[in-house]
Design a protein around this motif. Structure first.
Motif, PDB file in Angstrom:
ATOM      1  N   LEU A  53     -28.298 -13.295  30.687  1.00 31.72           N
ATOM      2  CA  LEU A  53     -27.210 -12.574  30.001  1.00 31.72           C
ATOM      3  C   LEU A  53     -25.867 -13.086  30.518  1.00 31.72           C
ATOM      4  CD1 LEU A  53     -28.512  -8.892  30.068  1.00 31.72           C
ATOM      5  CD2 LEU A  53     -28.559 -10.475  28.155  1.00 31.72           C
ATOM      6  N   ARG A  56     -34.563  -1.462  24.243  1.00 29.87           N
ATOM      7  CA  ARG A  56     -34.640  -2.880  24.620  1.00 29.87           C
ATOM      8  C   ARG A  56     -33.436  -3.653  24.080  1.00 29.87           C
ATOM      9  NH1 ARG A  56     -39.261  -5.898  25.803  1.00 29.87           N
ATOM     10  NH2 ARG A  56     -38.916  -8.167  25.772  1.00 29.87           N
ATOM     11  N   SER A  57     -33.158  -3.461  22.792  1.00 30.95           N
ATOM     12  CA  SER A  57     -32.052  -4.214  22.189  1.00 30.95           C
ATOM     13  C   SER A  57     -30.710  -3.835  22.811  1.00 30.95           C
ATOM     14  CB  SER A  57     -32.010  -4.015  20.675  1.00 30.95           C
ATOM     15  OG  SER A  57     -32.010  -2.648  20.373  1.00 30.95           O
ATOM     16  N   SER A 102     -23.766 -11.973  22.232  1.00 28.53           N
ATOM     17  CA  SER A 102     -23.474 -10.957  23.238  1.00 28.53           C
ATOM     18  C   SER A 102     -21.991 -10.632  23.296  1.00 28.53           C
ATOM     19  CB  SER A 102     -23.923 -11.445  24.606  1.00 28.53           C
ATOM     20  OG  SER A 102     -25.322 -11.572  24.628  1.00 28.53           O
ATOM     21  N   PHE A 105     -38.533  -8.569  30.082  1.00 22.01           N
ATOM     22  CA  PHE A 105     -37.497  -8.568  29.039  1.00 22.01           C
ATOM     23  C   PHE A 105     -37.153  -9.985  28.581  1.00 22.01           C
ATOM     24  CE2 PHE A 105     -36.630  -4.491  31.218  1.00 22.01           C
ATOM     25  CZ  PHE A 105     -36.795  -3.651  30.118  1.00 22.01           C
ATOM     26  N   TYR A 106     -37.522 -10.978  29.410  1.00 23.49           N
ATOM     27  CA  TYR A 106     -37.338 -12.387  29.022  1.00 23.49           C
ATOM     28  C   TYR A 106     -38.330 -13.189  29.843  1.00 23.49           C
ATOM     29  CZ  TYR A 106     -35.157 -13.176  33.514  1.00 23.49           C
ATOM     30  OH  TYR A 106     -34.946 -13.276  34.864  1.00 23.49           O
ATOM     31  N   LEU A 117     -33.605  -8.672  35.071  1.00 23.59           N
ATOM     32  CA  LEU A 117     -32.806  -9.051  33.886  1.00 23.59           C
ATOM     33  C   LEU A 117     -31.321  -9.094  34.246  1.00 23.59           C
ATOM     34  CD1 LEU A 117     -32.572  -9.496  30.745  1.00 23.59           C
ATOM     35  CD2 LEU A 117     -32.341  -7.016  30.557  1.00 23.59           C
ATOM     36  N   LEU A 177     -30.483  -5.579  26.174  1.00 25.03           N
ATOM     37  CA  LEU A 177     -30.261  -7.018  26.036  1.00 25.03           C
ATOM     38  C   LEU A 177     -28.833  -7.355  25.591  1.00 25.03           C
ATOM     39  CD1 LEU A 177     -33.707  -8.109  24.589  1.00 25.03           C
ATOM     40  CD2 LEU A 177     -32.791  -8.617  26.839  1.00 25.03           C
ATOM     41  N   VAL A 184     -35.554 -11.332  21.623  1.00 27.37           N
ATOM     42  CA  VAL A 184     -36.233 -10.040  21.742  1.00 27.37           C
ATOM     43  C   VAL A 184     -37.587 -10.103  21.054  1.00 27.37           C
ATOM     44  CG1 VAL A 184     -36.119  -7.610  21.162  1.00 27.37           C
ATOM     45  CG2 VAL A 184     -34.075  -8.801  21.881  1.00 27.37           C
TER      46      VAL A 184
END
Length: 948
Positions: A605, A547-548, A504, A483-484, A599, A551, A537
């Motif tokens: 995050l 996914r979005s 975020s 994811f990253y 993640l 995140l 992304v």
């Protein structure tokens, strides 16, 4: 003491005019100054001043004035001044007024004659009225209708006075002659009203003589005719038939007000199918023809009442009622759908659903700003239809699935819940629903809707191709792993970190959420309307909605994705013969799940993964590494069985509620029943026969509403004074929806005559006295019934207090007896109601007034305490009985009620059993207004101890 006056004038008490200034202005010749001075004089009098010095000035300088406004103000002045002395005798100077009034009644100007006659309607002193009677009667034959109509009203007012029948002995006869010759509609209405009020027999005879021409009469007269019919039929039910024919003939008149009253009168008088059908048709016509939204809402209320008492007739009208959906007002649409959903039968279901589908399609145009809210209403309505009649589900489910990606989250969530229920109750639709869901899954933008859709995919993908499609769809929506990247995490301290954090923070926040049992939990709340793609992304939103969402820090959704993939892999092991394929899928899922944990634990995050989600994802990893048979059974069967049980429980509750509603009271063994076939049918029309049959049926099934047994009446009698007081008083309290009627019985227990006896009342809370009770003279040992009306404007505990004041002949001072307070119970105004869990939580979050009551009771059983609170507060428990079963020492339940004023009352009960067996906890009450929260809290505090 306050005086009644027909005029209410705003008056600034800060600048009262001096009597001398008013006197000077009145003595001048300027009419404008006189008008201003008269207004000031009237306002001073209304504010309690007496101004005795002005009377002679007004007689000298104002009486002769020809100005119409001055004359109108003079009459107002005469209305509010004292015309009697302290002993009740007319003041000698009133003779001057009497001469002026006689001159006015013979004045050449029609306006002055008319307003003077209007003034006489409000005059109670017979000594002033008596000399004027010849002049009043002469005006009954005046050429101008304005004068004639006011002369009729004056005659009626005089005839209604205590000695009025002696002043005007043959008034009814005169008015009847006037009625037969009168051409003006308004005057005719006044004449008929006079007969209706003072000589009902003459009014009935006139009506029955001219029965053929009633439909041609004016609107005003027709309204009085309907009032007369209601009064006559209430007093003499046997004569209903001939009057019902008159009402039905009036249903064709052009006046909307008349036909609305006709429909209401028909429903109140008759239960004959023909009459009810005519009334329902009339209401449906008004619903279409009237543009005013308030009128439509009132008509829908009337249709709703008809629905509860005459459902079989309303079923025929269902499509006419549905036309009201064309209104853009959401309240009208909501009421219409509520009525229609109760009238659905196998015969009309297809038509109704077709109409609802058309309306749903219309909302897609997006022309109206509240299309989303309306669409949600329609989806809920279609959901109800599909639950009642599963065969229609196939025609609507695919149309509704297009809205899973709706920007209105509530609407999309309703679709998801609908699909979840239909896929279980309609096994034939399972394959097509799953295929469609997998095809449209990428469009879903809301985390809540995604969670529900993922659960459906995990439980209902049963074949090999479905399971494989499910796994590939979820993988596609998650995008490429990881994811990253490590380099991106390293760059987190740069500007990219700032932009990511800003991004975020705007869509994620920690806030308390209200769970289904009313308790609070902390959740990571993601914005559920639109998600701007984070800068890191890989790919686009269309290829990775999951996914979005991940995140943005929504790890609850991450846990749901992990559970779904785990279930799909477990099911794949059952349907896929090749072990290697199962192992490949299992390792891919493990990689995804581990990536999610990575993640969540990274500094990539702003918020790390929460403990609950972390534990859930770890369980999935353990299960994929060591799948045991028992655990498999729990994951693949028990979850589905719980859902089936929940649906069965919901169905059972609905069935029980319907049974409870259907229970009708039966007649007593010794009640009289008329046998319809043994009755004489001579001279009876079909409608009259129908009405007789319906009355007999109602009598046989005990449906006639009883006035209430004597014991219940005794409960409502309140003692106001003591038995040793010279005046004994008790009140019978009748609580209607918006008003309270106090029927006070006052008994003189002395051997003396009590003069100027007055019941003085005052109120506390949102209660208002409608009128002030009058003064009475009470003979020795006699009694008097005094009625007092009180208006209620909101749901809260009110208090009525006051005293009885009277004089006796030998003591000049007034005697005062203080009365007991009357407490108005909030329970008279609230009734149990139902709302969905989601609606309850929304209201709980919105309502600002909260009252927290600590539990203090002798009851030791949690369920018994809950039942006691439900009974004491007249509320409905929204928590399912199955959720309250068992014995765990803790209980949480939600209660809900609605007041007659449309206010919502929410209660959450959270109690726990202590080691010593006592209950502790809190009862929290929330509402939009302070009154209902405080009053309900007081009620609970008073009643919660238990016992009584």
């Amino acid at each position: 003491m306050e005086k009644t006056c027909s005029l209410l004038v705003h008056f600034d008490k800060g600048t009262p005019a001096l009597a001398n200034e008013i006197k000077e202005a009145l003595e001048g010749n300027d009419d404008a100054a006189k008008i201003d001075a008269m207004k000031k004089a009237v306002m001073l009098l209304l504010n309690g001043e007496t101004l005795p010095q002005l009377f002679i000035t007004i007689v000298r300088y104002v009486l002769p004035s020809e100005d119409h406004t001055v004359q109108k103000l003079l009459l107002l002045y005469l209305e509010i001044i004292d015309k009697t002395d302290s002993k009740g005798k007319i003041l000698p100077e009133m003779i001057l007024i009497c001469q002026n009034l006689r001159n006015n009644l013979q004045h050449p100007n029609e306006y002055i004659r008319g307003v003077t006659l209007r003034f006489l309607c409000r005059l109670n002193e017979t000594e002033i009225i008596e000399p004027l009677i010849p002049s009043i009667l002469a005006n009954l034959e005046h050429r101008h209708p304005f004068i004639r109509r006011n002369a009729i009203l004056a005659v009626m007012a005089i005839y209604k006075l205590p000695q009025g029948d002696q002043l005007l002995v043959d008034a009814p006869e005169m008015i009847e002659k006037v009625l037969s010759t009168e051409a003006d509609q308004s005057a005719k209405r006044n004449a008929f009203l006079m007969l209706f009020t003072c000589a009902q027999e003459r009014a009935v005879n006139y009506l029955l003589t001219h029965v053929e021409r009633v439909a041609e009469w004016g609107e005003l007269l027709q309204m009085v005719v309907l009032e007369l019919i209601r009064k006559v039929c209430r007093a003499n039910k046997g004569e209903k038939g001939k009057y019902i024919k008159i009402i039905i003939s009036l249903l064709t008149v052009p006046s909307a007000a008349v036909i609305y009253e006709c429909a209401g009168t028909l429903v109140s008088l008759s239960s004959a199918p023909t009459a009810i059908r005519a009334a329902a048709n009339t209401y449906c016509q008004l619903l279409q023809s009237q543009s005013d939204n308030n009128v439509k809402l009132i008509v829908l209320d009337r249709l709703n009442e008809l629905k509860s008492s005459h459902r079989e007739i309303m079923v025929e009208m269902i499509m006419d009622v549905l036309r009201a959906l064309s209104s853009p007002n959401h309240d009208i649409r909501r009421k219409t759908l509520d009525i229609v959903l109760d009238l659905i039968t196998p015969r009309n279901i297809n038509e109704v659903v077709l109409t609802l589908k058309k309306e749903v399609v219309k909302t897609q145009s997006g022309e109206l700003e509240k299309d989303g809210e309306y669409r949600q209403m329609l989806i809920q309505a279609i959901h109800s239809c599909a639950i009642k009649f599963p065969e229609v589900a196939s025609t609507v489910v695919h149309l509704l699935m297009d809205f899973l990606g709706d920007s209105n989250v509530a609407s999309a969530m309703d679709v998801a819940v609908f699909v979840r229920e239909i896929i279980e109750t309609n096994p034939k639709l399972r394959v097509s629903i799953i295929t469609r869901l997998l095809d449209t899954f990428y469009q879903i933008r809301s985390a809540r809707v995604c969670s529900c859709a993922l659960w459906i995919i995990s439980e209902y993908c049963l074949s090999l191709s479905e399971v494989e499609s499910g796994i590939s769809t979820i993988k596609q929506c998650l995008g490429e792993l990881p994811f990253y990247s490590a380099s991106e995490e390293g760059e987190n301290n740069d500007s990219s970190k700032k932009s990511q954090q800003v991004n975020s923070i705007t869509v994620s926040s920690k806030r308390p959420a209200i769970l289904a049992d009313g308790t609070y939990a902390t959740q990571s709340a993601a914005s559920e309307t639109a998600f701007s793609p984070p800068t890191v992304v890989q790919g686009t939103l269309t290829s990775g909605n999951l996914r979005s969402l991940l995140l943005t820090g929504d790890f609850f959704l991450g846990a749901v994705v992990a559970c779904t993939l785990t279930k799909l892999v477990l099911r794949l092991a059952e349907v896929q013969p090749l072990k290697s394929e199962v192992n490949r899928a299992s390792t891919q899922v493990l990689l995804i799940v581990v990536s999610m944990i990575q993640l969540g634990q990274s500094s990539f995050l702003p918020h790390p993964i929460d403990n609950d989600s972390y534990d859930r994802i770890v369980v999935c990893i353990r299960l994929l590494c060591n799948p045991g048979e028992e655990i498999k059974k729990i994951w693949l069967q028990s979850c589905r069985e719980s859902f089936v049980q929940m649906l069965a429980d919901k169905q059972m509750r609905e069935t029980e509620e319907l049974k409870a509603k259907a229970q009708v009271s039966h007649a007593q063994p010794d009640d009289l029943i008329d046998f319809y076939h043994l009755k004489s049918r001579k001279g009876m029309s079909q409608l009259e026969l129908e009405d007789e049959v319906q009355d007999d049926l109602k009598r046989a099934t005990g449906e006639f509403i009883k006035e209430g047994d004597a014991a219940n009446k005794l409960n409502r009698i309140l003692q106001l004074t003591g038995f040793s007081d010279p005046v004994y008083a008790e009140a019978y309290v009748t609580v209607n929806h918006y008003d309270i009627v106090l029927d006070v019985t006052v008994i003189n227990r002395t051997k003396e005559t009590l003069q100027n006896l007055c019941l003085e009342l005052a109120t506390m809370g949102d209660l208002k006295l409608v009128e002030r009770p009058q003064n009475y003279t009470l003979a020795p040992e006699s009694s008097k019934q005094i009625k007092a009306n009180i208006k209620v404007s909101s749901t809260e505990t009110g208090v009525i207090f006051g005293n009885i004041v009277y004089e006796t002949s030998n003591v000049m001072e007034r005697t005062v007896i203080v009365l007991n307070d009357i407490h108005i119970d909030i329970m008279d105004y609230i009734s149990p109601a139902v709302c969905s869990d989601a609606a309850f939580r929304t209201m709980w979050a919105e309502f600002e007034w909260e009252n927290k009551v600590a539990v203090n009771t002798v009851i030791q059983d949690e369920k018994e305490f809950l039942d006691h609170i439900i009974k004491s507060t007249n509320m409905k428990c929204l928590t399912a009985p199955s959720a309250l079963e068992g014995d765990c020492g803790f209980l949480a339940a939600n209660l809900y009620a609605k007041s007659v004023f449309g206010e919502d009352a929410l209660v959450n009960l959270s109690i726990e059993k202590q080691g010593d067996g006592k209950l502790s906890g809190y009862i929290r009450i929330r509402s939009k207004t302070q009154g209902i929260a405080l009053s309900l809290g007081d009620k609970i505090t008073l009643k919660q101890k238990g016992g009584a």
